[in-house]
Design an enzyme around this catalytic site. Sequence first.
Site, PDB file in Angstrom:
ATOM      1  N   LYS A 111      13.522  -1.036   6.605  1.00 19.67           N
ATOM      2  CA  LYS A 111      12.681   0.133   6.342  1.00 19.67           C
ATOM      3  C   LYS A 111      12.580   1.078   7.540  1.00 19.67           C
ATOM      4  CE  LYS A 111       9.806  -1.604   2.611  1.00 19.67           C
ATOM      5  NZ  LYS A 111       8.448  -1.785   2.108  1.00 19.67           N
ATOM      6  N   LYS A 192      19.280  -4.206  -3.435  1.00 14.48           N
ATOM      7  CA  LYS A 192      18.291  -4.561  -4.466  1.00 14.48           C
ATOM      8  C   LYS A 192      17.702  -3.307  -5.101  1.00 14.48           C
ATOM      9  CE  LYS A 192      14.246  -4.572  -1.663  1.00 14.48           C
ATOM     10  NZ  LYS A 192      13.112  -5.059  -1.015  1.00 14.48           N
ATOM     11  N   LYS A 195      11.937   0.827  -5.105  1.00 14.96           N
ATOM     12  CA  LYS A 195      11.146   2.024  -5.423  1.00 14.96           C
ATOM     13  C   LYS A 195      11.668   3.225  -4.632  1.00 14.96           C
ATOM     14  CE  LYS A 195       6.912  -0.693  -5.927  1.00 14.96           C
ATOM     15  NZ  LYS A 195       6.599  -1.550  -4.765  1.00 14.96           N
TER      16      LYS A 195
HETATM   17  P1  TYM Z   1       6.748  -4.758  -3.439  1.00 12.85           P
HETATM   18  O1  TYM Z   1       5.658  -3.823  -3.839  1.00 12.85           O
HETATM   19  O2  TYM Z   1       7.935  -4.213  -2.758  1.00 12.85           O
HETATM   20  O3  TYM Z   1       7.254  -5.541  -4.699  1.00 12.85           O
HETATM   21  C1  TYM Z   1       6.359  -6.170  -5.600  1.00 12.85           C
HETATM   22  C2  TYM Z   1       6.969  -7.471  -6.095  1.00 12.85           C
HETATM   23  O4  TYM Z   1       8.206  -7.200  -6.754  1.00 12.85           O
HETATM   24  C3  TYM Z   1       9.248  -7.992  -6.183  1.00 12.85           C
HETATM   25  N1  TYM Z   1      10.493  -7.218  -6.202  1.00 12.85           N
HETATM   26  C4  TYM Z   1      11.620  -7.608  -6.795  1.00 12.85           C
HETATM   27  N2  TYM Z   1      11.923  -8.703  -7.507  1.00 12.85           N
HETATM   28  C5  TYM Z   1      13.184  -8.791  -8.008  1.00 12.85           C
HETATM   29  N3  TYM Z   1      14.135  -7.830  -7.828  1.00 12.85           N
HETATM   30  C6  TYM Z   1      13.858  -6.715  -7.118  1.00 12.85           C
HETATM   31  N4  TYM Z   1      14.788  -5.780  -6.961  1.00 12.85           N
HETATM   32  C7  TYM Z   1      12.563  -6.568  -6.565  1.00 12.85           C
HETATM   33  N5  TYM Z   1      11.966  -5.603  -5.833  1.00 12.85           N
HETATM   34  C8  TYM Z   1      10.703  -6.013  -5.615  1.00 12.85           C
HETATM   35  C9  TYM Z   1       8.787  -8.283  -4.775  1.00 12.85           C
HETATM   36  O5  TYM Z   1       9.419  -9.438  -4.248  1.00 12.85           O
HETATM   37  C10 TYM Z   1       7.294  -8.450  -4.963  1.00 12.85           C
HETATM   38  O6  TYM Z   1       6.985  -9.774  -5.378  1.00 12.85           O
HETATM   39  N6  TYM Z   1       4.918  -6.948   0.673  1.00 12.85           N
HETATM   40  C11 TYM Z   1       4.871  -6.939  -0.778  1.00 12.85           C
HETATM   41  C12 TYM Z   1       3.499  -6.668  -1.324  1.00 12.85           C
HETATM   42  C13 TYM Z   1       2.425  -7.590  -0.844  1.00 12.85           C
HETATM   43  C14 TYM Z   1       2.255  -8.937  -1.232  1.00 12.85           C
HETATM   44  C15 TYM Z   1       1.074  -9.365  -0.556  1.00 12.85           C
HETATM   45  C16 TYM Z   1       2.954  -9.796  -2.074  1.00 12.85           C
HETATM   46  C17 TYM Z   1       1.437  -7.260   0.023  1.00 12.85           C
HETATM   47  N7  TYM Z   1       0.631  -8.329   0.185  1.00 12.85           N
HETATM   48  C18 TYM Z   1       0.604 -10.664  -0.703  1.00 12.85           C
HETATM   49  C19 TYM Z   1       2.458 -11.093  -2.221  1.00 12.85           C
HETATM   50  C20 TYM Z   1       1.309 -11.521  -1.540  1.00 12.85           C
HETATM   51  C21 TYM Z   1       5.795  -5.840  -1.276  1.00 12.85           C
HETATM   52  O7  TYM Z   1       6.073  -4.906  -0.594  1.00 12.85           O
HETATM   53  O8  TYM Z   1       6.138  -5.970  -2.584  1.00 12.85           O
END
Ligand code: TYM
Length: 326
Positions: A111, A192, A195
Amino acid sequence: MARVFSGIQPSGDLHLGNYLGALRHFALDQYEYDCVFCIVDLHALTVPQDPEALARRTLEAARVHLAAGLDPSVCTLFVQSHVHEHAELSWLMECTASVGELRRMTQFKEKSTDQEFVSGALFTYPALMAADILLYASDRVPVGNDQRQHLELTRDLAERFNHRFGATFVVPAAAVPRVGARIMDLQRPTAKMSKSATSPQGTVGLLEDPASIARKIRRAVTDAEVEVRYDTEAKPGVSNLLAILGAATGEDPVELAGRYHRYGPLKADCADAVVALLEPIQARYAELAGDPAGTAAVLAEGAAKARAVAAPMLEKARQAVGLLPR
Ligand code: TYM
């Protein structure tokens, strides 16, 4: 009952990867565990955001969670910034993490590369994520594959804190689904689905029009061969379609591969399966959009429930490190 915690950032429109890797499992977990789900708006602020768009997306993300089947009478759904204990415990976690381990986080590297502005918070982001999880004594954290490293760090921080200051936190485990944990970009299947993808053609939005979804899947990049085989290294595009179809239908991508001899029918079935999967979510979302006060009320109630758990845990951690009781 074991506690589940997970979070999703409102940093862009939620996509099929978010659903298959995480959100879908939240809806299943809520009947089996004591579940706490969080729209992590503070995490979204680690990269530049338009204030109006952030507010809108936070509400939209909450609505998508409800549309995906979360029942607020069964689980807790809230917005991270509504429970200030997250920001406060994050400070203690920043004091527990080393610069070396934060520097090893691959998401930070990804990032921050080629960005004009990189915030300090993007670097310390995993400390806030650890705080999110540890505040609720979470046992299980359903996430996609890309969050594994952050979960490992969370475990290390919990163990280090407990070792230094006495048993305070539960050491959580990641729950990564067998199929769908890493959905790839349809145009660039070695990256992957994200967003913040450069081209919208590679990403399927959860609220996207069905015709547009089908078109994107039909135009997905494959390869110059004709053989349908599940091989993520040699055939990332085809394997991604098999993984999406498998995750959408509950079938094994390797077995699915044996049923197709050309790419066209695979794409057509994949498109149909995704449209059918998202249809009920989109319909429910449209209903919820007509009642914004209803979603706001769910979030207010969720924040109150979350705070009832988070506040005593923060106090325990504060006292453990020697901060005077308030
Ligand atoms: P974020 O917002 O990027 O993504 C949310 C969830 O979606 C999953 N994900 C995917 N799974 C499969 N294929 C993909 N291409 C893909 N892109 C995203 C992510 O693995 C995630 O589970 N840091 C985290 C948010 C967060 C969090 C937490 C998660 C903040 N605090 C505490 C768990 C526990 C994040 O940026 O997810």
